[in-house]
Design a protein around this motif. Structure first.
Motif, PDB file in Angstrom:
ATOM      1  N   GLY A 151       0.806  -1.209   0.000  1.00  0.00           N
ATOM      2  CA  GLY A 151       0.000   0.000   0.000  1.00  0.00           C
ATOM      3  C   GLY A 151       0.842   1.265   0.000  1.00  0.00           C
ATOM      4  N   GLU A 152       0.165   2.387  -0.189  1.00  0.00           N
ATOM      5  CA  GLU A 152       0.851   3.672  -0.225  1.00  0.00           C
ATOM      6  C   GLU A 152       1.348   4.061   1.167  1.00  0.00           C
ATOM      7  OE1 GLU A 152      -1.852   6.481  -1.841  1.00  0.00           O
ATOM      8  OE2 GLU A 152      -1.851   5.596  -3.855  1.00  0.00           O
ATOM      9  N   ASP A 188       9.618 -15.583   9.819  1.00  0.00           N
ATOM     10  CA  ASP A 188       8.571 -15.842   8.832  1.00  0.00           C
ATOM     11  C   ASP A 188       7.244 -15.217   9.264  1.00  0.00           C
ATOM     12  OD1 ASP A 188       7.675 -17.317   6.368  1.00  0.00           O
ATOM     13  OD2 ASP A 188       6.364 -18.267   7.833  1.00  0.00           O
ATOM     14  N   THR A 189       6.909 -15.371  10.542  1.00  0.00           N
ATOM     15  CA  THR A 189       5.663 -14.791  11.049  1.00  0.00           C
ATOM     16  C   THR A 189       5.690 -13.269  10.976  1.00  0.00           C
ATOM     17  OG1 THR A 189       5.315 -16.658  12.544  1.00  0.00           O
ATOM     18  CG2 THR A 189       4.130 -14.620  13.050  1.00  0.00           C
ATOM     19  N   PHE A 194       3.582  -8.514   8.546  1.00  0.00           N
ATOM     20  CA  PHE A 194       3.875  -7.188   8.006  1.00  0.00           C
ATOM     21  C   PHE A 194       3.286  -7.036   6.610  1.00  0.00           C
ATOM     22  CE2 PHE A 194       6.572  -4.782   5.094  1.00  0.00           C
ATOM     23  CZ  PHE A 194       6.484  -3.517   5.645  1.00  0.00           C
ATOM     24  N   LEU A 195       3.525  -8.022   5.756  1.00  0.00           N
ATOM     25  CA  LEU A 195       3.021  -7.951   4.383  1.00  0.00           C
ATOM     26  C   LEU A 195       1.506  -7.941   4.350  1.00  0.00           C
ATOM     27  CD1 LEU A 195       5.552 -10.390   2.669  1.00  0.00           C
ATOM     28  CD2 LEU A 195       5.401  -7.906   2.330  1.00  0.00           C
ATOM     29  N   ARG A 196       0.900  -8.685   5.249  1.00  0.00           N
ATOM     30  CA  ARG A 196      -0.561  -8.701   5.312  1.00  0.00           C
ATOM     31  C   ARG A 196      -1.109  -7.311   5.666  1.00  0.00           C
ATOM     32  NH1 ARG A 196      -2.320 -13.246   9.064  1.00  0.00           N
ATOM     33  NH2 ARG A 196      -1.547 -14.429   7.275  1.00  0.00           N
ATOM     34  N   ARG A 199      -0.588  -4.600   2.688  1.00  0.00           N
ATOM     35  CA  ARG A 199      -1.227  -4.763   1.383  1.00  0.00           C
ATOM     36  C   ARG A 199      -2.089  -3.551   1.045  1.00  0.00           C
ATOM     37  NH1 ARG A 199      -3.727 -10.748   1.913  1.00  0.00           N
ATOM     38  NH2 ARG A 199      -4.718  -9.640   3.635  1.00  0.00           N
ATOM     39  N   PRO A 200      -2.231  -3.271  -0.236  1.00  0.00           N
ATOM     40  CA  PRO A 200      -3.108  -2.153  -0.638  1.00  0.00           C
ATOM     41  C   PRO A 200      -4.530  -2.381  -0.125  1.00  0.00           C
ATOM     42  CG  PRO A 200      -1.808  -2.937  -2.498  1.00  0.00           C
ATOM     43  CD  PRO A 200      -1.635  -3.940  -1.397  1.00  0.00           C
ATOM     44  N   ALA A 201      -5.192  -1.298   0.233  1.00  0.00           N
ATOM     45  CA  ALA A 201      -6.569  -1.386   0.708  1.00  0.00           C
ATOM     46  C   ALA A 201      -7.483  -1.880  -0.414  1.00  0.00           C
ATOM     47  CB  ALA A 201      -7.042  -0.031   1.210  1.00  0.00           C
TER      48      ALA A 201
END
Length: 204
Positions: A151-152, A188-189, A194-196, A199-201
């Motif tokens: 995301g931004e 890994d967690t 973090f990536l979850r 993510r873009p809205a």
């Protein structure tokens, strides 16, 4: 017996590199408080005055050691990221984080010195080396944003959030609060969560 201290050679090949190597060994074995130029000179077999050709004092040696640590860390992080396909920003972030955690846990004393030195007034070279190493994470986040995978937001601020998480994990591991066997799973967690969150809205 005659004092042979001053009979030791003043010049000594690549003395600066040998002093830094000896300083890192001492740091690992005894901690920063026990490190002294005189002891290092004795250990590598030169006169006690010889180190001052390269380091004005103990602080200068510690700063140089911290700077070299960040340079080494930066190279380690770049190598880890470069092994991953350029089109997979999440995997590249994971590789970056994993490489950092391995470095920080395998070089706990050096990492502590690096982190305590980078914000010290006057330690310009240390700060620049730190910025070069950690700046890579902002680049990775920008790549993910450009591909629509993240995301931004300000890449530096987003990177600090991830770094804070990783720093917490390594601090707990190095202090014994968390068992070393949990390292990979925690990394890994941390990256997955973090990536979850990054993510873009979803469009409404």
């Amino acid at each position: 017996m005659p004092d042979t201290t001053e009979q030791r050679p003043y010049h000594h090949g690549n003395l600066r590199t040998e002093l830094l190597d000896a300083a890192e060994r001492s740091l690992r074995a005894h901690g920063v408080e026990q490190l002294s130029l005189r002891d290092l000179a004795r250990d590598i077999g030169v006169s006690h005055a010889a180190p001052r050709r390269h380091f004005a004092d103990r602080r200068a040696l510690l700063d140089a050691l911290a700077e070299s640590g960040f340079i080494r860390l930066g190279a380690t992080l770049r190598a880890a990221v470069d092994e991953i396909n350029d089109d997979d920003a999440p995997a590249r972030l994971h590789a970056y984080v994993s490489a950092y955690v391995r470095f920080a846990t395998e070089n706990a004393a050096l990492t502590g010195l690096m982190n305590s030195s980078k914000h010290r007034p006057g330690a310009t070279a240390v700060a620049e080396a730190a910025t070069a190493a950690f700046g890579q994470i902002s680049d990775l986040i920008e790549e993910g944003q450009a591909r629509g995978e993240l995301g931004e937001g300000d890449p530096e601020d987003i990177g600090l959030i991830l770094y804070a998480t990783v720093l917490g994990i390594t601090s707990m591991l190095n202090s014994g609060m968390v068992e070393a066997g949990r390292l990979e799973k925690l990394v890994d967690t941390a990256v997955t969560q973090f990536l979850r969150g990054a993510r873009p809205a979803e469009p409404r």
